[in-house]
Design an enzyme around this catalytic site. Sequence first.
Site, PDB file in Angstrom:
ATOM      1  N   HIS A 124       0.861  -1.190   0.000  1.00  0.00           N
ATOM      2  CA  HIS A 124       0.000   0.000   0.000  1.00  0.00           C
ATOM      3  C   HIS A 124       0.894   1.236   0.000  1.00  0.00           C
ATOM      4  O   HIS A 124       1.578   1.527   0.976  1.00  0.00           O
ATOM      5  CB  HIS A 124      -0.895  -0.014   1.235  1.00  0.00           C
ATOM      6  CG  HIS A 124      -2.115   0.860   1.113  1.00  0.00           C
ATOM      7  ND1 HIS A 124      -2.172   1.951   0.276  1.00  0.00           N
ATOM      8  CD2 HIS A 124      -3.324   0.807   1.742  1.00  0.00           C
ATOM      9  CE1 HIS A 124      -3.377   2.519   0.381  1.00  0.00           C
ATOM     10  NE2 HIS A 124      -4.079   1.844   1.254  1.00  0.00           N
ATOM     11  N   ALA A 125       0.885   1.978  -1.096  1.00  0.00           N
ATOM     12  CA  ALA A 125       1.664   3.212  -1.209  1.00  0.00           C
ATOM     13  C   ALA A 125       0.768   4.346  -1.682  1.00  0.00           C
ATOM     14  O   ALA A 125       1.145   5.171  -2.522  1.00  0.00           O
ATOM     15  CB  ALA A 125       2.837   3.022  -2.162  1.00  0.00           C
TER      16      ALA A 125
ATOM     17  N   TYR B  28      -0.835   7.165   3.539  1.00  0.00           N
ATOM     18  CA  TYR B  28      -0.140   6.309   4.499  1.00  0.00           C
ATOM     19  C   TYR B  28       1.372   6.459   4.279  1.00  0.00           C
ATOM     20  O   TYR B  28       1.813   7.242   3.443  1.00  0.00           O
ATOM     21  CB  TYR B  28      -0.619   4.873   4.355  1.00  0.00           C
ATOM     22  CG  TYR B  28      -2.083   4.712   4.711  1.00  0.00           C
ATOM     23  CD1 TYR B  28      -2.547   4.991   5.988  1.00  0.00           C
ATOM     24  CD2 TYR B  28      -3.027   4.299   3.758  1.00  0.00           C
ATOM     25  CE1 TYR B  28      -3.895   4.861   6.319  1.00  0.00           C
ATOM     26  CE2 TYR B  28      -4.372   4.168   4.077  1.00  0.00           C
ATOM     27  CZ  TYR B  28      -4.791   4.447   5.360  1.00  0.00           C
ATOM     28  OH  TYR B  28      -6.120   4.329   5.683  1.00  0.00           O
TER      29      TYR B  28
END
Length: 223
Positions: A152-153, A157
Amino acid sequence: ALRNRFIRSATFEYAYDNEKDTFIKKILPMYEKLAANGVAAIITGMVGIDENSRAGAVMVKAYGPTFVQELTEVANRVHSLGAKLIVQINHCGQKARQIDNGGLPLGPSDTESLQGTPVKGMNYDDMRSLVAGFVKAAIRCKQAGADAVQIHAAHGYLLSEFLNPFFNKRTDEYGGGIEGRSRMVLEVYDAIREAVGKDYPIWIKINCKDMTEPSISPAEFQW
């Protein structure tokens, strides 16, 4: 190979029982229903990679004592119904609200979160620990029989914060232009690839624009 083109994108499940270190009771029936009704692949809601990574106590932790055992059961059941399982692994950065070992939320630079919470800029030891956390999480997912992991990029975040000049004010090799700001993401990918082998799928979730000014740009995204 997937049986069709229907993929259930990652959706946060609020599934973790932090007192009992378990998540299967909530997730398994949900994933069984998705797989039984023809979805080809299920991307899980984001899973925390280490003790300071989670958005809240209800977020599944890849470092939990029952994670591999329970994920194995979920993966086996999803597979038996003809679908694949992709686990989304994440560090929530400044959005972390469940920090098991105490301390401040982490970010690429010293700052305050959008909610006014102090954020600790990461040093080199923090960054090495971050890479190691992603690697350990990916290995555990593979051990459990998951068909892939998704880094998750996006969505503000931690890895997304490195990409975004609004959050990333670093003046070292991890800041500046897109080559520096993307370095952390690429180091995470390269380390996972080395750990899981050349044939294990590694996906990534990334956006080309943030609701900040400045922001990662579409041109930088294509880089």
